[in-house]
Design a protein around this motif. Structure first.
Motif, short mmCIF file in Angstrom:
data_model
loop_
_atom_site.label_atom_id
_atom_site.label_comp_id
_atom_site.label_asym_id
_atom_site.label_seq_id
_atom_site.Cartn_x
_atom_site.Cartn_y
_atom_site.Cartn_z
N SER A 177 -13.94 2.35 18.16
CA SER A 177 -14.35 3.73 18.41
C SER A 177 -14.22 4.59 17.16
O SER A 177 -15.14 5.32 16.80
CB SER A 177 -13.53 4.34 19.55
N ALA A 178 -13.07 4.49 16.48
CA ALA A 178 -12.87 5.30 15.27
C ALA A 178 -11.79 4.68 14.41
O ALA A 178 -10.86 4.04 14.92
CB ALA A 178 -12.49 6.73 15.64
N PHE A 179 -11.93 4.86 13.11
CA PHE A 179 -10.93 4.42 12.15
C PHE A 179 -10.58 5.60 11.26
O PHE A 179 -11.46 6.26 10.71
CB PHE A 179 -11.46 3.27 11.30
N TYR A 180 -9.28 5.88 11.14
CA TYR A 180 -8.81 6.99 10.32
C TYR A 180 -8.05 6.44 9.12
O TYR A 180 -7.01 5.78 9.29
CB TYR A 180 -7.90 7.90 11.15
N PRO A 181 -8.54 6.64 7.91
CA PRO A 181 -7.84 6.10 6.74
C PRO A 181 -6.46 6.68 6.58
O PRO A 181 -6.24 7.87 6.84
CB PRO A 181 -8.76 6.49 5.57
N ALA A 182 -5.53 5.85 6.19
CA ALA A 182 -4.15 6.31 5.96
C ALA A 182 -4.06 7.10 4.66
O ALA A 182 -5.01 7.16 3.87
CB ALA A 182 -3.22 5.10 5.90
N GLU A 183 -2.92 7.71 4.46
CA GLU A 183 -2.67 8.50 3.27
C GLU A 183 -2.87 7.64 2.01
O GLU A 183 -2.65 6.43 2.02
CB GLU A 183 -1.25 9.04 3.31
N THR A 184 -3.29 8.30 0.94
CA THR A 184 -3.62 7.59 -0.30
C THR A 184 -2.47 6.74 -0.80
O THR A 184 -2.68 5.64 -1.33
CB THR A 184 -4.06 8.60 -1.37
N TYR A 185 -1.23 7.22 -0.65
CA TYR A 185 -0.11 6.46 -1.21
C TYR A 185 0.12 5.14 -0.50
O TYR A 185 0.82 4.25 -1.02
CB TYR A 185 1.18 7.31 -1.23
N HIS A 186 -0.49 4.95 0.68
CA HIS A 186 -0.38 3.67 1.38
C HIS A 186 -1.38 2.65 0.88
O HIS A 186 -1.23 1.45 1.13
CB HIS A 186 -0.59 3.87 2.88
N GLN A 187 -2.42 3.09 0.20
CA GLN A 187 -3.45 2.15 -0.25
C GLN A 187 -2.91 1.29 -1.39
O GLN A 187 -2.32 1.79 -2.34
CB GLN A 187 -4.70 2.93 -0.69
N ASP A 188 -3.11 -0.02 -1.26
CA ASP A 188 -2.61 -1.00 -2.24
C ASP A 188 -1.09 -0.86 -2.44
O ASP A 188 -0.57 -1.09 -3.53
CB ASP A 188 -3.33 -0.84 -3.57
N TYR A 189 -0.40 -0.51 -1.38
CA TYR A 189 1.05 -0.32 -1.47
C TYR A 189 1.74 -1.60 -1.92
O TYR A 189 2.70 -1.57 -2.70
CB TYR A 189 1.59 0.12 -0.10
N TYR A 190 1.25 -2.73 -1.45
CA TYR A 190 1.83 -4.02 -1.81
C TYR A 190 1.81 -4.22 -3.32
O TYR A 190 2.79 -4.66 -3.92
CB TYR A 190 1.05 -5.14 -1.11
N ARG A 191 0.70 -3.89 -3.95
CA ARG A 191 0.54 -4.11 -5.39
C ARG A 191 1.30 -3.07 -6.21
O ARG A 191 1.78 -3.37 -7.31
CB ARG A 191 -0.93 -4.08 -5.76
N HIS A 192 1.41 -1.87 -5.69
CA HIS A 192 2.04 -0.79 -6.44
C HIS A 192 3.56 -0.76 -6.33
O HIS A 192 4.23 -0.06 -7.09
CB HIS A 192 1.49 0.57 -5.97
N ASN A 193 4.10 -1.52 -5.38
CA ASN A 193 5.55 -1.47 -5.13
C ASN A 193 6.17 -2.87 -5.07
O ASN A 193 6.80 -3.24 -4.07
CB ASN A 193 5.83 -0.71 -3.83
N PRO A 194 6.04 -3.66 -6.13
CA PRO A 194 6.54 -5.04 -6.09
C PRO A 194 8.05 -5.15 -5.98
O PRO A 194 8.56 -6.21 -5.58
CB PRO A 194 6.04 -5.62 -7.42
N TYR A 195 8.78 -4.08 -6.32
CA TYR A 195 10.24 -4.14 -6.27
C TYR A 195 10.81 -3.52 -5.00
O TYR A 195 12.03 -3.45 -4.83
CB TYR A 195 10.84 -3.45 -7.50
N ASN A 196 9.95 -3.07 -4.13
CA ASN A 196 10.39 -2.55 -2.84
C ASN A 196 11.04 -3.67 -2.03
O ASN A 196 10.49 -4.78 -1.94
CB ASN A 196 9.17 -1.97 -2.11
N LEU A 197 12.21 -3.41 -1.45
CA LEU A 197 12.96 -4.44 -0.74
C LEU A 197 12.16 -5.03 0.42
O LEU A 197 12.13 -6.25 0.62
CB LEU A 197 14.29 -3.87 -0.24
N TYR A 198 11.51 -4.17 1.18
CA TYR A 198 10.72 -4.65 2.32
C TYR A 198 9.57 -5.52 1.83
O TYR A 198 9.29 -6.58 2.38
CB TYR A 198 10.19 -3.46 3.13
#
Length: 219
Positions: A177-198
């Protein structure tokens, strides 16, 4: 030594308990946080789009972007009633939305069937309203279909996947029905935060397992 081990344990526990629900304030203070919704790419001629949810979107987005034929994958929210939800609202588990990834791909390079197999390879579809340490309906497994033909392909993919599991698959099959993009800081979060514990303890093993299963389809 005992106190040191206790410190490590509680650091590990606290890091995981925040999980994919980390707020912008959990980021380093010297990092600029863009909480504006990301912009969706325009669909190109001959391109197709698919929308799936399989737990925390940080890992799912990375998995989908690593496939041949995928031009872009956007983290966002779908499946609920609230228009233009925020990350915090979805995290309350009261909006009906799931953390979702929308995929823009070339069907001449990557078929819809292979894309579905990749989706199932990237998470555990037998876990109801959760993925690992992430608990809640916003972490449920969902595939959103746009046509009756897609619904049929999804149901066939579930049958193929069920052969690999003893527990029943609980993936929802829902009309898009609809897709709402998440906040910009969530995009490519995996690549931008390699030292994040989670990311290090939860997302990386999940992505590595996905890459092993889908090796021939990776870029």
């Amino acid at each position: 030594m005992k106190l040191f081990l206790q410190f490590l344990f509680w650091g590990f526990f606290i890091g995981l308990s925040t999980g994919c629900n980390q707020q912008p304030s959990d980021k380093p203070t010297n990092t600029t946080i863009d909480i504006n919704p990301a912009k969706l790419p325009a669909l190109r001629p001959g391109e197709a789009v698919a929308t799936v949810a399989g737990g925390c979107f940080w890992a799912v987005q990375e998995e989908m972007k690593s496939l041949k034929g995928v031009r872009e994958a956007i983290s966002g929210y779908a499946g609920g009633d609230l228009e233009y939800p925020t990350y915090e609202q979805v995290g309350t588990d009261q909006t009906g939305h799931a953390e979702t990834v929308q995929i823009y791909y070339d069907p001449n390079v990557l078929s819809y069937d292979v894309l579905l197999d990749a989706f199932f390879a990237g998470h555990d579809p037998t876990q109801l309203n959760r993925q690992g340490p992430d608990v809640g309906k916003h972490y449920r497994s969902v595939v959103f279909y746009r046509t009756p033909a897609e619904k049929t392909r999804i149901e066939l993919a579930i049958r193929r996947e069920q052969a690999h599991h003893k527990a029943p698959i609980v993936t929802q099959v829902i009309p898009f029905s609809a897709f709402y993009p998440a906040e910009t800081y969530h995009q490519d979060y995996y690549r931008h935060n390699p030292y994040n514990l989670y990311i290090h303890l939860v997302s990386e093993p999940k992505v590595e397992k996905f890459r092993d299963k889908m090796e021939r389809w990776l870029k």
